[in-house]
Design an enzyme around this catalytic site. Sequence first.
Site, PDB file in Angstrom:
ATOM      1  N   LYS A 228       9.827  -0.790   8.025  1.00  9.83           N
ATOM      2  CA  LYS A 228       9.250  -1.881   8.621  1.00  9.83           C
ATOM      3  C   LYS A 228       9.547  -1.980   9.914  1.00  9.83           C
ATOM      4  CE  LYS A 228       6.802  -6.005   8.583  1.00  9.83           C
ATOM      5  NZ  LYS A 228       6.079  -7.255   7.710  1.00  9.83           N
ATOM      6  N   GLU A 238       0.636  -5.324  16.485  1.00  5.29           N
ATOM      7  CA  GLU A 238      -0.243  -4.755  15.708  1.00  5.29           C
ATOM      8  C   GLU A 238      -1.544  -4.070  16.835  1.00  5.29           C
ATOM      9  OE1 GLU A 238      -0.814  -6.130  11.944  1.00  5.29           O
ATOM     10  OE2 GLU A 238      -2.964  -5.286  11.852  1.00  5.29           O
ATOM     11  N   ASN A 246      -0.793  -1.955   6.302  1.00  3.59           N
ATOM     12  CA  ASN A 246      -1.735  -2.652   5.717  1.00  3.59           C
ATOM     13  C   ASN A 246      -2.352  -1.825   4.636  1.00  3.59           C
ATOM     14  OD1 ASN A 246      -1.890  -4.966   7.262  1.00  3.59           O
ATOM     15  ND2 ASN A 246      -2.799  -3.927   9.002  1.00  3.59           N
ATOM     16  N   HIS A 249      -4.330  -2.786   1.719  1.00  2.00           N
ATOM     17  CA  HIS A 249      -4.543  -4.433   2.077  1.00  2.00           C
ATOM     18  C   HIS A 249      -5.916  -4.634   2.231  1.00  2.00           C
ATOM     19  CE1 HIS A 249      -0.389  -4.628   2.400  1.00  2.00           C
ATOM     20  NE2 HIS A 249      -0.546  -6.147   2.520  1.00  2.00           N
ATOM     21  N   HIS A 267      -0.909 -11.258  -4.742  1.00  4.73           N
ATOM     22  CA  HIS A 267      -0.938 -10.356  -3.661  1.00  4.73           C
ATOM     23  C   HIS A 267      -0.567  -9.019  -3.756  1.00  4.73           C
ATOM     24  CE1 HIS A 267      -1.411  -9.083   0.565  1.00  4.73           C
ATOM     25  NE2 HIS A 267      -0.005  -9.161   0.674  1.00  4.73           N
TER      26      HIS A 267
HETATM   27  N1  GLY Z   1       2.543  -7.458   6.485  1.00  5.15           N
HETATM   28  C1  GLY Z   1       2.169  -6.521   7.515  1.00  5.15           C
HETATM   29  C2  GLY Z   1       2.675  -6.700   8.863  1.00  5.15           C
HETATM   30  O1  GLY Z   1       3.797  -7.458   8.828  1.00  5.15           O
HETATM   31  O2  GLY Z   1       2.226  -6.205   9.754  1.00  5.15           O
END
Ligand code: GLY
Length: 370
Positions: A228, A238, A246, A249, A267
Amino acid sequence: MREKVSVALGERAYEVVIGPDLIAGAGALVAPLLARPRVVVLTDETVAGLHLEPLRRALEGGGIDVAALALPPGEATKGWAQLQRAVGWLLDQKVERNDIVIALGGGVIGDLAGFAAAVLRRGVRFVQIPTSLLAQVDSSVGGKTGINAAQGKNLIGAFHQPSLVLADTAALDTLPARDFLAGYGEVLKYGLLGDGAFFDWLEAHGPALVAGDMAARVGAVTRSVRMKAGIVARDETEQGDRALLNLGHTFGHALEAATGYSARLLHGEGVAMGCALAFDLSARLGLCAQEDPSRLRAHLRAMGMKTDLGDISGDLPDAGALLDLMAQDKKVVDGQLRFILVRGIGDAFITSDVPREAVLGLLEDALASR
Ligand code: GLY
């Protein structure tokens, strides 16, 4: 057994520390950030009962004064009313520009406290101490903060990066098994989207991880956070790659909306089922091998996770209504539904080029096999 991952964002860079007993060590970890020996903590009543006193002892033991506010637990807290209460309380506590707000809790508290910190005095720093697996591997890292609107989830918010994240993997011992597995859905997502070897590792070590093997937990959280952090460093707001996070998602959010954001579907459960649907869609479109969705399903089943629409209790809307719910997702761009699809396990990509009939057919078949 302590790992560190840096989120390389220039002057907003910070570290995610991962390992057991970080709450007990919070005094020494937080102290270097403080302009004066005082912090304010936002948490929820459930987490407060489990972790607030150990955190208070740790901070006070380091000579740091602590004031805390515990909000009601649950998703309903993530709205204007509790945000207003939290910000009002922070002002009453005379929090200054150079002070630190600590978010102690799961995703709801992290998102709300982060947003409160973003708007308070045009922005004060905050520290995330995530206590759920989902918050440790996803929501506490990357600076997405905010609350829900009547029109949808997470529609009001700001990018505001924390100054430090302490992911105490021993705190996960207090999580209900269902919540732990829901968080595991987000862990799995990282393997599926960009690290096939991590998925292999999870197939081998997932059961031990859930059973409480600390080394496996630290390993899985670290690998997830590292992925991440890399994506966030490349694409903080983003505009591109971050959308890969995602995976699962768009389907997942539609299922969450269809079940009224209730205990019928958490979720992370929606994300895991959504990943299975994204793999199905990719296989139908000839993008990945037919074996890939089967392998993913086999792992979800082996972990005792919700896998197919039949695992959701009660009625679901028809395929057309589910597709409409997907179209309400905030990831729609210029009215085009964007999908995260895969070329295989560990190889996801973003596309708007998915025929509506293919999605409709997939949902119809998935509903028919319930
Ligand atoms: N939960 C997706 C992000 O942090 O972009």
